[in-house]
Write an enzyme that holds these catalytic residues in place. Structure first.
Site, PDB file in Angstrom:
ATOM      1  N   ASP A   1      -3.359  -2.902  -2.236  1.00 48.58           N
ATOM      2  CA  ASP A   1      -4.397  -1.883  -2.280  1.00 48.58           C
ATOM      3  C   ASP A   1      -4.288  -1.098  -3.598  1.00 48.58           C
ATOM      4  O   ASP A   1      -3.244  -1.098  -4.254  1.00 48.58           O
ATOM      5  CB  ASP A   1      -4.246  -0.930  -1.078  1.00 48.58           C
ATOM      6  CG  ASP A   1      -5.428   0.030  -0.969  1.00 48.58           C
ATOM      7  OD1 ASP A   1      -5.229   1.152  -0.479  1.00 48.58           O
ATOM      8  OD2 ASP A   1      -6.543  -0.332  -1.393  1.00 48.58           O
ATOM      9  N   ASN A   2      -5.370  -0.432  -3.993  1.00 51.33           N
ATOM     10  CA  ASN A   2      -5.360   0.544  -5.095  1.00 51.33           C
ATOM     11  C   ASN A   2      -4.988  -0.014  -6.457  1.00 51.33           C
ATOM     12  O   ASN A   2      -4.442   0.719  -7.305  1.00 51.33           O
ATOM     13  CB  ASN A   2      -4.405   1.706  -4.785  1.00 51.33           C
ATOM     14  CG  ASN A   2      -4.638   2.318  -3.430  1.00 51.33           C
ATOM     15  OD1 ASN A   2      -3.767   2.241  -2.555  1.00 51.33           O
ATOM     16  ND2 ASN A   2      -5.794   2.913  -3.231  1.00 51.33           N
TER      17      ASN A   2
ATOM     18  N   GLU B   1     -11.330   4.598  -0.647  1.00 53.45           N
ATOM     19  CA  GLU B   1     -11.645   5.018   0.723  1.00 53.45           C
ATOM     20  C   GLU B   1     -12.470   6.313   0.736  1.00 53.45           C
ATOM     21  O   GLU B   1     -12.150   7.283   0.078  1.00 53.45           O
ATOM     22  CB  GLU B   1     -10.374   5.210   1.564  1.00 53.45           C
ATOM     23  CG  GLU B   1      -9.275   6.029   0.935  1.00 53.45           C
ATOM     24  CD  GLU B   1      -8.244   5.172   0.200  1.00 53.45           C
ATOM     25  OE1 GLU B   1      -8.633   4.166  -0.425  1.00 53.45           O
ATOM     26  OE2 GLU B   1      -7.073   5.530   0.208  1.00 53.45           O
TER      27      GLU B   1
ATOM     28  N   ASP C   1       0.829  -1.212   0.000  1.00 55.25           N
ATOM     29  CA  ASP C   1       0.000   0.000   0.000  1.00 55.25           C
ATOM     30  C   ASP C   1       0.855   1.250   0.000  1.00 55.25           C
ATOM     31  O   ASP C   1       0.538   2.241   0.675  1.00 55.25           O
ATOM     32  CB  ASP C   1      -0.919  -0.027   1.235  1.00 55.25           C
ATOM     33  CG  ASP C   1      -1.989   1.048   1.191  1.00 55.25           C
ATOM     34  OD1 ASP C   1      -2.431   1.489   2.274  1.00 55.25           O
ATOM     35  OD2 ASP C   1      -2.367   1.480   0.067  1.00 55.25           O
TER      36      ASP C   1
ATOM     37  N   LYS D   1       2.585   3.358  -6.086  1.00 53.79           N
ATOM     38  CA  LYS D   1       2.105   2.367  -7.054  1.00 53.79           C
ATOM     39  C   LYS D   1       3.207   1.856  -7.965  1.00 53.79           C
ATOM     40  O   LYS D   1       3.221   0.711  -8.364  1.00 53.79           O
ATOM     41  CB  LYS D   1       0.959   2.941  -7.893  1.00 53.79           C
ATOM     42  CG  LYS D   1      -0.096   3.628  -7.059  1.00 53.79           C
ATOM     43  CD  LYS D   1      -0.613   2.724  -5.954  1.00 53.79           C
ATOM     44  CE  LYS D   1      -1.035   3.516  -4.714  1.00 53.79           C
ATOM     45  NZ  LYS D   1      -1.056   2.656  -3.488  1.00 53.79           N
TER      46      LYS D   1
HETATM   47  O1  LIG Z   1      -0.107   7.028  -2.690  1.00 52.68           O
HETATM   48  C1  LIG Z   1      -0.853   6.206  -2.128  1.00 52.68           C
HETATM   49  N1  LIG Z   1      -0.321   5.264  -1.303  1.00 52.68           N
HETATM   50  C2  LIG Z   1      -1.115   4.351  -0.670  1.00 52.68           C
HETATM   51  N2  LIG Z   1      -2.439   4.304  -0.803  1.00 52.68           N
HETATM   52  C3  LIG Z   1      -3.053   5.260  -1.585  1.00 52.68           C
HETATM   53  C4  LIG Z   1      -4.462   5.256  -1.695  1.00 52.68           C
HETATM   54  O2  LIG Z   1      -5.167   4.318  -0.987  1.00 52.68           O
HETATM   55  C5  LIG Z   1      -5.098   6.189  -2.501  1.00 52.68           C
HETATM   56  F1  LIG Z   1      -6.441   6.151  -2.569  1.00 52.68           F
HETATM   57  C6  LIG Z   1      -4.368   7.149  -3.224  1.00 52.68           C
HETATM   58  C7  LIG Z   1      -5.058   8.132  -4.089  1.00 52.68           C
HETATM   59  C8  LIG Z   1      -4.607   9.440  -4.137  1.00 52.68           C
HETATM   60  C9  LIG Z   1      -5.248  10.372  -4.939  1.00 52.68           C
HETATM   61  C10 LIG Z   1      -6.352   9.992  -5.705  1.00 52.68           C
HETATM   62  F2  LIG Z   1      -6.969  10.906  -6.478  1.00 52.68           F
HETATM   63  C11 LIG Z   1      -6.796   8.685  -5.674  1.00 52.68           C
HETATM   64  C12 LIG Z   1      -6.153   7.753  -4.872  1.00 52.68           C
HETATM   65  C13 LIG Z   1      -2.963   7.169  -3.107  1.00 52.68           C
HETATM   66  C14 LIG Z   1      -2.304   6.222  -2.289  1.00 52.68           C
HETATM   67 MG   LIG Z   2      -3.933   2.692  -0.402  1.00 48.03          MG
END
Ligand SMILES: O=c1[nH]cnc2c(O)c(F)c(-c3ccc(F)cc3)cc12
Ligand SMILES: [Mg+2]
Length: 214
Positions: free
Chosen positions: A169-170, A199, A141, A144
């Site tokens: 995740d993601n 989330e 997590d 990416k």
């Molecule tokens: O950088 C990340 N590290 C870990 N988890 C993340 C995440 O759960 C996100 F939703 C997002 C996220 C950030 C901006 C958005 F517009 C959508 C998702 C980023 C991360």
């Molecule tokens: Mg995440």
């Protein structure tokens, strides 16, 4: 007040959550981030998928890549059997400082080793540092673009063994296409997608569970 978003989350936890009660700290973070300001915690919807995997695997050794404020760290630690350990890596010093305090408030800090540094620098040190032979569960997590190189590094360092579960995740938002392609097409993994939502938002996201076959 509170100079940073993590600081504001910590202050809200300190003011509203019950000391030593991980569930109340988890709920406090979720209500703050759902109602006051968004933050990149795995959240309560995807958090239930994480919970189910932890309860199914019953891991002795867990590795988390990306601590942030310690939200998923708490979700994992609260379900660990006695003697189990959770190693979590965070490259941002400020995030790590806040996470330490949130984990302390939740009363789970005894099972958690929080290391500050990049995953690529820390992963090669883990076997020796913890005298362990493999991780039973890895929660991915962090950034990416690091998912795939860090997975390959874990393989090379002999930190995965037959049956080790990776949960990422993601994989849909922001997305980790190279990682997905790898775990879904490699004969060394059995992979399964769990659809969910980002989330605190009505946006599609999901988690990929991949079992290392050795
Ligand atoms: O950088 C990340 N590290 C870990 N988890 C993340 C995440 O759960 C996100 F939703 C997002 C996220 C950030 C901006 C958005 F517009 C959508 C998702 C980023 C991360
Ligand atoms: Mg995440």
């Amino acid at each position: 007040s509170g100079k940073s978003r993590p600081m504001r989350i910590l202050q809200y936890v300190q003011r509203t959550a019950v000391q030593g009660d991980a569930n109340s700290v988890i709920s406090a973070v979720d209500s703050y981030c759902a109602n006051v300001e968004w933050a990149m915690n795995v959240g309560d919807m995807k958090g239930e998928i994480l919970d189910a995997v932890v309860l199914d695997v019953r891991p002795r050794w867990v590795l988390e890549l990306g601590t942030y404020c310690g939200y998923s760290t708490m979700r994992i630690a609260r379900f660990l059997p006695p003697g189990a350990r959770l190693v979590t890596l965070e490259m941002n010093h400020h995030y790590a400082q806040v996470a330490k305090q949130i984990l302390g408030h939740a009363g789970v800090d005894a099972q958690v080793d929080l290391l500050v540094g990049t995953s690529s620098a820390l992963i090669p040190q883990l076997k020796k540092k913890f005298d362990l032979d493999k991780f039973d569960l890895v929660f991915i997590d962090h950034w990416k673009t690091s998912y795939l190189p860090d997975t390959k590094l874990l393989e090379e360092c002999g930190l995965l063994a037959s049956g080790t579960v990776l949960l990422a995740d993601n994989v849909t938002c922001p997305g980790a296409p190279d990682y997905l392609q790898y775990v879904r097409n490699s004969p060394r993994y059995k992979s399964l997608y769990f659809p969910s939502q980002l989330e605190y938002l009505q946006v599609e996201d999901g988690m990929e569970k991949s079992i290392f076959l050795g």
